[in-house]
Design an enzyme around this catalytic site. Structure first.
Site, mmCIF file in Angstrom:
data_model
loop_
_atom_site.group_PDB
_atom_site.id
_atom_site.type_symbol
_atom_site.label_atom_id
_atom_site.label_comp_id
_atom_site.label_asym_id
_atom_site.label_seq_id
_atom_site.Cartn_x
_atom_site.Cartn_y
_atom_site.Cartn_z
ATOM 1 N N GLU A 156 8.488 -12.733 -0.231
ATOM 2 C CA GLU A 156 8.541 -12.252 0.850
ATOM 3 C C GLU A 156 8.716 -13.508 1.612
ATOM 4 O O GLU A 156 7.983 -14.574 1.675
ATOM 5 C CB GLU A 156 7.053 -12.241 1.112
ATOM 6 C CG GLU A 156 6.816 -10.975 2.317
ATOM 7 C CD GLU A 156 6.123 -10.188 2.777
ATOM 8 O OE1 GLU A 156 4.870 -10.313 2.431
ATOM 9 O OE2 GLU A 156 5.812 -9.273 3.379
ATOM 10 N N GLY A 290 -2.010 -17.646 1.774
ATOM 11 C CA GLY A 290 -3.219 -17.356 1.311
ATOM 12 C C GLY A 290 -3.182 -17.364 0.306
ATOM 13 O O GLY A 290 -3.130 -16.979 -0.614
ATOM 14 N N ALA A 291 -2.699 -15.804 0.375
ATOM 15 C CA ALA A 291 -2.110 -15.006 -1.178
ATOM 16 C C ALA A 291 -1.136 -13.537 -0.835
ATOM 17 O O ALA A 291 -0.263 -13.576 0.527
ATOM 18 C CB ALA A 291 -3.256 -13.470 -0.972
ATOM 19 N N MET A 292 -0.708 -13.527 -2.136
ATOM 20 C CA MET A 292 0.660 -13.042 -1.366
ATOM 21 C C MET A 292 0.532 -10.908 -2.739
ATOM 22 O O MET A 292 0.856 -11.187 -3.748
ATOM 23 C CB MET A 292 2.335 -13.392 -1.492
ATOM 24 C CG MET A 292 3.357 -12.423 -1.963
ATOM 25 S SD MET A 292 3.806 -11.485 -0.844
ATOM 26 C CE MET A 292 4.687 -9.842 -0.990
ATOM 27 N N GLU A 293 0.957 -10.033 -1.856
ATOM 28 C CA GLU A 293 0.704 -8.699 -2.510
ATOM 29 C C GLU A 293 1.830 -8.156 -3.065
ATOM 30 O O GLU A 293 2.047 -6.982 -3.729
ATOM 31 C CB GLU A 293 0.362 -7.420 -1.285
ATOM 32 C CG GLU A 293 2.130 -7.328 -0.888
ATOM 33 C CD GLU A 293 2.236 -8.025 0.149
ATOM 34 O OE1 GLU A 293 1.704 -9.424 0.784
ATOM 35 O OE2 GLU A 293 3.286 -7.767 1.500
ATOM 36 N N ASN A 294 2.391 -8.862 -4.550
ATOM 37 C CA ASN A 294 3.754 -8.269 -5.043
ATOM 38 C C ASN A 294 2.773 -7.449 -6.016
ATOM 39 O O ASN A 294 1.471 -7.020 -6.089
ATOM 40 C CB ASN A 294 3.470 -9.426 -6.239
ATOM 41 C CG ASN A 294 4.132 -10.816 -6.012
ATOM 42 O OD1 ASN A 294 4.706 -10.661 -4.462
ATOM 43 N ND2 ASN A 294 2.813 -11.866 -6.365
ATOM 44 N N HIS A 326 -7.680 -7.187 1.977
ATOM 45 C CA HIS A 326 -6.166 -7.182 2.527
ATOM 46 C C HIS A 326 -4.972 -7.025 0.977
ATOM 47 O O HIS A 326 -3.937 -5.922 1.247
ATOM 48 C CB HIS A 326 -5.777 -8.839 3.447
ATOM 49 C CG HIS A 326 -4.712 -8.436 3.697
ATOM 50 N ND1 HIS A 326 -5.051 -7.964 4.492
ATOM 51 C CD2 HIS A 326 -3.375 -8.898 3.387
ATOM 52 C CE1 HIS A 326 -3.455 -8.828 5.825
ATOM 53 N NE2 HIS A 326 -2.705 -9.385 4.708
ATOM 54 N N GLU A 327 -5.159 -7.721 0.233
ATOM 55 C CA GLU A 327 -3.615 -8.048 -0.266
ATOM 56 C C GLU A 327 -3.332 -6.133 -1.248
ATOM 57 O O GLU A 327 -2.520 -5.265 -1.867
ATOM 58 C CB GLU A 327 -3.846 -8.867 -1.981
ATOM 59 C CG GLU A 327 -3.525 -10.846 -0.859
ATOM 60 C CD GLU A 327 -3.119 -10.579 0.051
ATOM 61 O OE1 GLU A 327 -1.475 -9.806 0.233
ATOM 62 O OE2 GLU A 327 -2.535 -10.620 0.649
ATOM 63 N N GLU A 349 1.232 -5.703 7.814
ATOM 64 C CA GLU A 349 0.088 -6.573 8.084
ATOM 65 C C GLU A 349 -1.210 -6.157 8.754
ATOM 66 O O GLU A 349 -1.927 -6.364 9.095
ATOM 67 C CB GLU A 349 0.637 -7.324 8.659
ATOM 68 C CG GLU A 349 1.779 -8.138 7.572
ATOM 69 C CD GLU A 349 1.318 -9.137 6.496
ATOM 70 O OE1 GLU A 349 0.100 -9.006 5.600
ATOM 71 O OE2 GLU A 349 2.068 -9.108 4.817
HETATM 72 ZN ZN LIG Z 1 -0.484 -9.536 4.641
#
Ligand SMILES: [Zn+2]
Length: 875
Positions: A156, A290-294, A326-327, A349
């Site tokens: 992303e 911080g993090a990624m929602e793959n 969140h993720e 988001e």
């Molecule tokens: Zn997000």
């Protein structure tokens, strides 16, 4: 995607507005349906080879096919026409000649030109290519540890094209068959579970094949290679794994518990079962955000996933829980249903931010997340009250424009709007609308209209008008209320700006629900339209305009009403409402409608507030007054004395830490400790800080981690070389990413000029990862006592510093330069970033300049008021 805390704090200050559009979109006449991807990464040489087949439907006959590719060398392309690779039986497959290949580096596109027209019909593109495992934390990249290398992905927004040629836009959803040829000692993780593990090809290798994914966007594809180890759990029939490098597996159970709770909570809330068979949460040693929602394989910065509950502060635990929730919310909101284009990234988001708070508040009610939400809303309203803010839905065509959409407007403002609408409709009605929206678009794409039309249909209320007003209009309303007259309260709305020198356009008005608290303490909601001039109130008495602090607007009252609210704040207002009241009063100070003394009087009135969130909010603004309004050492000293007189007795009353303290008491103590130490310069607190810091470094479990964190920061500010050495040693030797990261951040907060120099040198020494180097400099730029030294260092070391700047980190560094408060500094900022362009940061430079100007204006208008107030409040 979620930003890190340190970055998020800075990103609150970042926003963008639509600028010049450049057409880089792909034509929609050729549509992919399925990818078969086989990768062979070489983790030592930092390269990979890829073999790819893409099934594409040619809808309109064409000679050329254009897709996205960058940093990829295409060796060969062949094509067949008539059947897809996914077709079970097929008799009319026609082999076409190899197309000519042309690359457009700037547009990040490859075009395949065939000698004859193709289609309409089914086409398969077979592509052989090679690529690099880069060190820029995007695309397919290399993460290094002392134990060995890892090859991981972050796609992303537009970086899948660095790993495989693809139709790299969110609406081109397709299914994926992914396989990886890797070393025998390594494993791999991807979106789906492993369905086959075969030896070879070649000695010392094995090939992992993953289950075909559901239809999804390219930016959600993930594959990770290395010696990861995982702990496993199960919830609602879904296999859950939390994975890390082998030395950190002991730090995974906290995250696994959060994930289990969250999966069940979301299955129930969305009323749509989690769509995949498994969900992995993986900590990556080098990770920019911080993090990624793959989809099915969420990646994290290690410090935001892995922790030891015995030594982590409440804030650290909250951050891990909020990031996981969140993720995981994105698995439905973003992954299952995806925005059609990046202009609506707020759908992803804003929703995930709103949902992280909701789920975490249910999981840990003792954390009082509603107070955090109210504080965050104040911050967002302050950003949105700057003249160059943007509308939530804004144009985003180029890579730069898309990357700048990940700001506090898409996250914070959009989440605040959803909170306001939910409060107006009621939780259950809103939930039904969310379900209807997801069910109607699963495995597909949607727009803002799809969301609010679903809510309008379910609720039978004018959600479409409200949301359109808030999503497409720039800025925020200020509602000015008259004195209640019988059952009526007059109201006037105007756009609110922090700066008194900006005059709002009188024509700009909103349609919003105003939910207020009436005299009997009950919530009443009415729709405020551009024509509304009075609200009906069903009972007389105290009137508070923002029930629950959940409305996205600023409020101002007639003087007598405001005085009455302050007098009854403790007894009649909830903690989020008190936070909202304080935010409104500070906004009035910024707009020069109230004085800084009025604000300090409010703080004094709430000094004994029992809620950590309320006190934390007050102390945060007091710190702004010390740093931005007080202009002389005498004023700073007088303010410090007032802080000590006002808050030392409150702190003393709390008594020493006890294992039976509630999280609220722990955080309250930490806020007061920080205020008295940093800004009160209280000698007793400074001595206590030094002591706690020593104990904490020697044995982190020996002190309350929440107090320990703030005590270490106060100690670092006043610390010597011996303390610096100990923290540097902790950073270099610890295997706890949470503690390691906090030790590193503390190095940037020392104020002895020699140690400031050491910290800055260290940031660029190569011993600090790319994900952290710029943050270290950014922290120093935000501390008034050392920012000049940090700035001179940055100017003279620009060439070296810029080599550490990944795109996200460039934005962080530029933004932090907005923490200055003088014309000279402003001109320096302007000239450095004019001479050295930071990619995708033009708007951030403008915003930094605007913030410096805002600080100068605040000081000019309010410093005389502060001086007068200090003279009147000497004892
Ligand atoms: Zn997000």
């Amino acid at each position: 995607m979620r930003l890190t805390l340190a970055i998020a704090a800075l990103f609150c200050l970042i926003f963008s507005f639509a600028s010049r559009a450049t057409a880089q979109r792909l034509p929609s006449t050729v549509v992919p349906t399925h990818y078969t991807l086989a990768f062979t990464p070489d983790l030592k040489a930092a390269t990979f080879t890829g073999q790819e087949s893409i099934d594409v439907m040619v809808n309109v006959a064409t000679r050329t096919i254009t897709l996205n590719a960058v940093e990829i060398e295409i060796q060969s392309v062949t094509a067949t026409f008539g059947c897809f690779t996914t077709d079970q039986a097929c008799s009319e497959n026609l082999v076409l000649g190899s197309p000519a290949i042309s690359l457009d580096k700037e547009k990040e596109q490859a075009t395949f030109s065939f000698s004859n027209e193709i289609g309409p019909g089914k086409l398969v593109l077979n592509i052989h290519y090679t690529g690099i495992l880069n060190d820029k934390l995007r695309g397919f990249y290399l993460s290094k540890t002392a134990r060995g290398n890892y090859a991981v992905t972050q796609f992303e927004s537009t970086d899948a094209r660095r790993a495989f040629p693809c139709f790299d836009e969110p609406a081109f959803k397709a299914t994926y068959d992914i396989s990886l040829v890797i070393d025998a000692a390594d494993t791999a993780i991807s979106n789906g579970p492993i369905v086959a593990d075969r030896p070879g090809p070649g000695a010392g290798k094995h090939t992992l094949q993953f289950l075909t994914t559901p239809r999804m966007s390219t930016y959600l594809v993930a594959f990770l290679v290395g010696d990861f180890q995982c702990v496993s759990g199960e919830q609602d029939g879904v296999a859950l794994h939390v994975c890390s490098t082998p030395d950190k597996v002991a730090l995974t159970p906290f995250a696994l518990d959060v994930a289990k709770f969250t999966l069940h909570y979301y299955d129930t809330y969305f009323d749509i079962h989690y769509p995949l068979k498994k969900l992995d949460l993986i900590g990556i040693p080098d990770f920019e955000a911080g993090a990624m929602e793959n989809f099915g394989a969420i990646t994290f910065r290690e410090s935001i996933l892995l922790l030891d509950p015995k030594t982590a502060s409440i804030a650290d635990k909250e951050n891990v829980a909020l990031t996981i929730t969140h993720e995981m919310a994105h698995q439905w909101f973003g992954d299952l249903v995806t925005m059609k284009w990046w202009d609506n990234v707020w759908l992803n988001e804003g929703f995930a931010t709103w949902m992280e708070n909701k789920a975490t508040a249910v999981m840990h009610p003792e954390w009082n997340i509603d107070e955090t939400v109210a504080g965050d809303e104040n911050d967002t309203l302050n950003v949105d009250a700057l003249p160059t803010t943007r509308a939530i839905r804004a144009q985003a065509n180029s890579r730069d424009e898309i990357e700048q959409m990940f700001d506090s407007i898409s996250y914070g403002k959009a989440s605040d709007v959803l909170l306001m609408v939910e409060n107006y409709l009621g939780e259950e009605t809103f939930r039904e609308g969310v379900h209807a929206y997801l069910a109607a678009h699963e495995y597909g794409n949607a727009t803002a209209e799809d969301f609010w039309n679903a809510q309008t249909a379910t609720s039978q209320k004018p959600v479409d008008k409200i949301m359109e007003s808030l999503i497409d209009q720039t800025g925020e309303p200020l509602l000015t209320f008259g004195a209640p007259a019988g059952s009526k309260v007059s109201v006037v709305q105007t756009r609110f700006f922090l700066s008194p020198s900006i005059k709002p356009d009188p024509a700009q008005k909103w349609t919003i629900p105003v939910c207020f608290k009436n005299g009997s303490g009950a919530q009443e909601c009415q729709i405020l339209t551009p024509e509304t001039s009075t609200l009906k109130v069903s009972s007389t008495g105290l009137f508070f305009a923002n029930s629950g602090g959940k409305g996205y607007y600023r409020s101002a009252y007639a003087p007598a009403q405001y005085a009455e609210l302050v007098a009854h704040a403790e007894s009649e207002l909830t903690p989020p409402e008190r936070i909202s009241l304080m935010g409104d009063e500070w906004a009035q100070v910024r707009a020069n409608k109230a004085t800084v003394g009025d604000y300090l009087n409010l703080v004094a009135a709430l000094k004994a507030d029992p809620e950590a969130g309320v006190v934390g909010n007050a102390t945060g603004t007091v710190s702004t007054i010390v740093e931005q309004v007080a202009a002389t050492p005498e004023e700073k000293a007088a303010l410090a004395a007032w802080i000590r007189r006002t808050f030392a007795p409150v702190y003393a009353k709390l008594g020493p830490p006890s294992p039976s303290d509630s999280p609220n008491t722990r955080q309250l103590r930490a806020h007061l400790f920080g205020l008295l130490g940093y800004y009160g310069k209280d000698p007793a607190i400074l001595a206590e800080a030094a002591q706690i810091a020593e104990s904490s470094i020697a044995n982190p479990a020996s002190v309350d981690p929440t107090l320990g964190q703030i005590a270490l920061a106060v100690a670092a500010e006043n610390g010597n070389a011996a303390l610096f050495d100990k923290l540097q040693h902790a950073f270099e030797t610890s295997t706890d990413p949470e503690w390691q990261e906090s030790a590193l951040r503390l190095l940037a907060q020392f104020q002895d000029p020699a140690l400031v120099g050491r910290s800055l040198d260290y940031a660029l020494s190569g011993k600090v990862r790319n994900q952290d180097a710029a943050i270290q400099i950014a922290i120093a730029l935000q501390i008034p006592e050392i920012q000049d030294q940090a700035w001179m260092y940055l100017e003279s070391h620009w060439d070296k510093a810029s080599t550490f700047l990944t795109p996200g980190m460039g934005a962080v560094l530029v933004s932090s330069s907005g923490s200055f408060c003088s014309a000279e500094a402003r001109d320096n900022v302007q000239s450095l970033f004019t001479a050295h362009k930071v990619p995708a940061a033009d708007t951030y430079v403008k915003h930094a300049i605007e913030r410096i100007n805002g600080c100068m204006e605040l000081r000019r208008l309010q410093e005389p008021n502060l001086k007068m107030w200090l003279e009147q409040n000497q004892n």
